[in-house]
Design an enzyme around this catalytic site. Sequence first.
Site, PDB file in Angstrom:
ATOM      1  N   LYS A 195       0.849  -1.181   0.000  1.00 49.22           N
ATOM      2  CA  LYS A 195       0.000   0.000   0.000  1.00 49.22           C
ATOM      3  C   LYS A 195       0.887   1.234   0.000  1.00 49.22           C
ATOM      4  CE  LYS A 195      -3.694   2.252   2.551  1.00 49.22           C
ATOM      5  NZ  LYS A 195      -4.579   2.170   3.718  1.00 49.22           N
ATOM      6  N   ARG A 205     -10.578   9.979   1.906  1.00 42.85           N
ATOM      7  CA  ARG A 205     -10.355  10.643   3.193  1.00 42.85           C
ATOM      8  C   ARG A 205     -11.398  11.727   3.442  1.00 42.85           C
ATOM      9  NH1 ARG A 205      -3.733  10.803   3.264  1.00 42.85           N
ATOM     10  NH2 ARG A 205      -3.492   8.567   3.005  1.00 42.85           N
ATOM     11  N   ARG A 217       1.216   9.930   6.062  1.00 40.19           N
ATOM     12  CA  ARG A 217       1.332   8.489   6.266  1.00 40.19           C
ATOM     13  C   ARG A 217       2.621   7.890   5.692  1.00 40.19           C
ATOM     14  NH1 ARG A 217      -3.718   8.337   8.120  1.00 40.19           N
ATOM     15  NH2 ARG A 217      -5.569   8.351   6.784  1.00 40.19           N
ATOM     16  N   GLU A 233       7.626  -6.711   1.069  1.00 34.80           N
ATOM     17  CA  GLU A 233       6.382  -6.589   1.846  1.00 34.80           C
ATOM     18  C   GLU A 233       5.489  -7.815   1.651  1.00 34.80           C
ATOM     19  OE1 GLU A 233       5.118  -4.757   4.056  1.00 34.80           O
ATOM     20  OE2 GLU A 233       6.125  -2.822   4.061  1.00 34.80           O
ATOM     21  N   LYS A 248      -2.166  -1.600  -3.951  1.00 34.03           N
ATOM     22  CA  LYS A 248      -3.012  -0.415  -3.892  1.00 34.03           C
ATOM     23  C   LYS A 248      -2.168   0.840  -3.942  1.00 34.03           C
ATOM     24  CE  LYS A 248      -6.060   1.780  -0.604  1.00 34.03           C
ATOM     25  NZ  LYS A 248      -6.324   1.952   0.771  1.00 34.03           N
ATOM     26  N   SER A 274     -10.239   5.562  -4.583  1.00 37.29           N
ATOM     27  CA  SER A 274     -11.200   6.654  -4.717  1.00 37.29           C
ATOM     28  C   SER A 274     -10.786   7.702  -5.744  1.00 37.29           C
ATOM     29  CB  SER A 274     -11.419   7.297  -3.354  1.00 37.29           C
ATOM     30  OG  SER A 274     -10.182   7.749  -2.816  1.00 37.29           O
TER      31      SER A 274
END
Length: 325
Positions: A195, A205, A217, A233, A248, A274
């Site tokens: 991610k 958000r 983040r 990961e 993502k 989004s």
Amino acid sequence: MSFPIDRPRRLRRTENMRRLVRENRLDPSDFIQPLFIVPGENIKKEISSLPGQFHWSVDRVVEIAERCHKAGVPGVILFGIPTHKDEVGCQAYDDHAEVQSAVRAIKKSVPDLLVITDVCLCEYTSHGHCGAIHENEVDNDATFELLAKTALSHARAGADIVAPSDMMDGRIAVIRQALDDGGFENIPILSYAVKYASAYYGPFRIAVDSAPQFGDRRGYQMDPANAEEALREVELDLEEGADMIMVKPGIAYLDILHTVKTKFNRVTAAYQVSGEYAMIEAAAQRGWIDRKRVILESLLAFKRAGADFVLTYHAAEAAEWLKEN
Ligand code: PBG
Ligand code: ZN
């Protein structure tokens, strides 16, 4: 063999010829529909940053769940908006909060539909971060307990799959252990393994009011410049017990998706996020693109790149189109 003996156009001349040699196909079973659950009653309210997507109260969410099921969509993923946010995101792991209640409502009325829950804290914390804060930093290990409690609470409500999206190191092992200890050894984990710290999450958000109140983040989500790190990961999450992995955002990271699928050969999902949805809708609204064709072409790109399924805000609608044909 080369031209004029080889003429690739021979296999493109008619629709049936093209169908015969088509390599990838979209199917309603390829999609997961994200849904946003809000407190209150009788609410179906359009989300300003995601036109065509809605905030649903628990008593109305069954409407959209049934629509997805009827269209052949195998599942939905739930995100919750709490009545109040606090330092440790209490409502994330409250058995009577919106997501848990929505899981029960959907499983009751459409038992076959898979209900996936997003396991994270950012929608529930006053600071908007995905983990516990210690001395102004997101404390990795202090977050474990909160995530484990959240996943367990979702499983108790009847979630079929839990999907941790926080990007803390080591959380898959902790969640697996908690689920097993709680008697949920058959509940799979869909890990948001790769991610990125992406600007494409903007409309989400706004929809859940989860923008970090300080900092950003980048200390836990991945650097968009990195590809090799993505493999690490995935490797770690698989070792820790992830049943499925996710990449993502979507279209901007198809190279990562393809490499992950090819290298690991495991069930791999993509999240068309989004910002991707909002960009398509905005351009379509202005008449600049053919909305339906762009949506289907984008979704097909995920299949071609190797995705086993796609989380997309277009899930219900795209599945309905495919069913019509
Ligand atoms: C929560 C979460 C986010 C998304 C899914 N789970 C937002 C974020 O990390 O800020 C983004 C989904 C989207 O943009 O559609 N961690
Ligand atoms: Zn989060």
